[in-house]
Write a protein that holds these residues in place. Structure first.
Motif, PDB file in Angstrom:
ATOM      1  N   THR A 221       1.015  -1.086  -0.170  1.00 41.40           N
ATOM      2  CA  THR A 221      -0.059   0.102   0.099  1.00 41.40           C
ATOM      3  C   THR A 221       0.928   1.284  -0.150  1.00 41.40           C
ATOM      4  O   THR A 221       0.199   2.402  -0.061  1.00 41.40           O
ATOM      5  N   GLY A 222       2.157   1.225   0.123  1.00 35.83           N
ATOM      6  CA  GLY A 222       2.950   2.446   0.304  1.00 35.83           C
ATOM      7  C   GLY A 222       2.747   3.276   1.595  1.00 35.83           C
ATOM      8  O   GLY A 222       2.822   4.245   1.634  1.00 35.83           O
ATOM      9  N   GLY A 223       1.879   2.623   2.614  1.00 34.18           N
ATOM     10  CA  GLY A 223       1.708   3.408   3.951  1.00 34.18           C
ATOM     11  C   GLY A 223       2.017   2.371   5.062  1.00 34.18           C
ATOM     12  O   GLY A 223       2.596   1.481   5.120  1.00 34.18           O
TER      13      GLY A 223
ATOM     14  N   GLY B 226      -2.448   4.661   1.850  1.00 35.50           N
ATOM     15  CA  GLY B 226      -0.834   4.650   1.706  1.00 35.50           C
ATOM     16  C   GLY B 226      -0.927   5.481   0.154  1.00 35.50           C
ATOM     17  O   GLY B 226      -1.949   6.014  -0.137  1.00 35.50           O
ATOM     18  N   LYS B 227       0.221   5.407  -0.163  1.00 30.71           N
ATOM     19  CA  LYS B 227       0.260   6.167  -1.528  1.00 30.71           C
ATOM     20  C   LYS B 227      -0.351   5.119  -2.532  1.00 30.71           C
ATOM     21  O   LYS B 227      -1.007   5.758  -3.698  1.00 30.71           O
ATOM     22  N   THR B 228      -0.233   4.235  -2.532  1.00 27.18           N
ATOM     23  CA  THR B 228      -0.789   3.292  -3.849  1.00 27.18           C
ATOM     24  C   THR B 228      -1.800   2.169  -3.131  1.00 27.18           C
ATOM     25  O   THR B 228      -2.516   1.393  -4.254  1.00 27.18           O
TER      26      THR B 228
ATOM     27  N   THR C  82      -4.623   1.010   0.299  1.00 22.67           N
ATOM     28  CA  THR C  82      -5.215   1.028   1.606  1.00 22.67           C
ATOM     29  C   THR C  82      -5.127  -0.219   2.440  1.00 22.67           C
ATOM     30  O   THR C  82      -5.317  -1.407   1.782  1.00 22.67           O
TER      31      THR C  82
ATOM     32  N   CYS D 143      -5.939  -2.691  -3.161  1.00 18.08           N
ATOM     33  CA  CYS D 143      -5.017  -2.179  -4.342  1.00 18.08           C
ATOM     34  C   CYS D 143      -5.932  -2.469  -5.709  1.00 18.08           C
ATOM     35  O   CYS D 143      -6.883  -3.089  -5.937  1.00 18.08           O
TER      36      CYS D 143
END
Lengths: 188, 109
Positions: free
Chosen positions: A47-49, A60-62, A64, A77
C-alpha cells in the motif's frame, strides 16, 4: 485467460442513498503478527503506507490497509496489480510466520453515498454509526442483517461495504430496501 | 440484550454479533482420567443463578474467542478478558467481589 468480472457489474440503486457496486477491487488478506517488521514491510510494499492500529484504516500512496482482527489485515489495491503486489508482499514477508492471499474474487464491494448513507447502514448493522463514533479512519466488521460485512468511510461523504461475493445480491437488495424512499428515520 | 466488550478489538458487541461458547475454564480430562472425571468434564456444568463465567466468540467481528464474567440473574456484565488464561484475572475477580461479596464459582472466589 477469462475476463474478470465483478459480482454485480454496474448494479446501482438510487433511493435515500445511492448504492453502487464498486466494481473490481484488488484485495489481499494478510495474516501474521502485525507488530513485527516483516509484516509492516509487507504492508508498506502493498500500500505504500503504514500498518493500521486497532480498527484503523491506513491509506498509503498506492493502496489502503484495513484492520480486520488483531492478526489480520485487508490490503486494497487496483485489481490488475494484485499479482504483482502479492509478489512484493511475499518477498517482504520472507520466512516470517505469516500468510498473504489474493481474495479479490471472493468478495464484493459496494459504495453507499448520500446524506442518508449513515442511516441506511444503521438500519442493517448493530453498530453505533453516529458521526462521533464512526468517522473516516475507522473500519468495523459486523453483520449486515444476516451476513458478515466490513464497513468503513473512505471520505466524509460515503461508506464502503465489503461482503462475501456469494451473498452480493442479498447485500445489494438489503441496502436497496433500507434506502427505499419514504423510509427515512431521521436519527442522524 | 447482552452487550459485551470484545477484549481484542474493543468493540461493544451486542449479542447478535457474538456466538456463545458455553461455560469457561473447563478443565480437560482425557486419556488416563477416571470415568467420573471424564463424565464431569463432558457433562457437569455449574448452571448457576448469579455469577457465571462464559466463553464467547466475536463471530461477526474479529473472530476471536474471549471470556465474559456476568450475572445470569440480572444480566449484569462484570467484565470480559482474553481467552488465553486458565482463571479469571484479579481485576475481574475484584470487580465481582465489589458487587457480589462472598461469591464462589467452581474453585474461584
Amino acid at each position: 485467460m477469462s475476463e474478470p468480472i465483478s459480482a454485480l457489474p454496474g448494479a446501482r440503486h438510487d433511493g435515500l442513498a445511492r448504492i453502487e457496486e464498486a466494481g473490481l477491487q484488488g484485495m489481499i488478506t494478510l495474516r501474521g503478527d502485525l507488530a513485527t517488521k516483516p509484516v509492516k514491510a509487507a504492508v508498506a510494499a502493498a500500500t505504500g503506507g503504514k500498518t493500521p492500529g486497532l480498527r484503523g484504516v491506513a491509506a498509503g500512496k498506492t493502496g489502503t490497509a484495513l484492520w480486520m482482527s488483531p492478526d489480520e489485515l485487508l490490503l486494497l489495491c487496483p485489481y490488475d496489480e494484485v499479482a504483482q503486489r502479492l509478489e512484493k508482499v511475499t518477498a517482504a514477508l520472507g520466512d516470517a510466520h505469516a500468510l498473504a492471499v489474493d481474495v479479490s474474487d471472493a468478495r464484493a464491494m459496494f459504495s453507499v453515498s448520500g446524506p442518508a448513507a449513515r442511516e441506511v447502514l444503521a438500519k442493517l448493522c448493530p453498530v453505533d454509526l453516529s458521526p462521533q463514533a464512526f468517522a473516516p479512519g475507522v473500519v468495523r466488521r459486523s453483520r449486515m442483517a444476516q451476513v458478515p460485512a466490513a464497513i468503513w468511510m473512505p471520505d466524509a461523504q460515503g461508506f464502503r461495504v465489503i461482503c462475501f461475493r456469494s451473498v452480493a445480491r442479498y447485500a445489494f437488495d438489503l441496502l436497496g430496501a433500507a434506502a427505499q424512499p419514504g423510509s427515512a428515520v431521521g436519527v442522524y | 440484550m447482552l452487550i459485551l466488550t470484545c477484549p481484542y478489538c474493543g468493540v461493544d458487541a451486542e449479542e447478535t454479533e457474538l456466538a456463545p461458547g458455553g461455560e469457561a475454564h473447563l478443565k480437560r480430562f482425557g486419556p488416563g482420567a477416571s470415568d467420573e472425571e471424564f463424565r464431569d468434564y463432558l457433562f457437569a456444568r455449574e448452571n448457576p443463578k448469579g455469577v457465571h463465567f462464559e466463553r464467547w466468540r466475536h463471530a461477526h467481528g474479529c473472530g476471536k474467542w474471549f471470556h465474559a464474567a456476568r450475572c445470569t440473574m440480572t444480566l449484569e456484565v462484570f467484565g470480559t478478558y482474553p481467552a488465553q488464561t486458565t482463571k479469571p484475572p484479579k481485576a475481574i475477580r475484584e470487580a465481582i467481589t465489589a458487587k457480589r461479596p462472598g461469591w464462589t464459582w467452581r474453585e474461584f472466589e
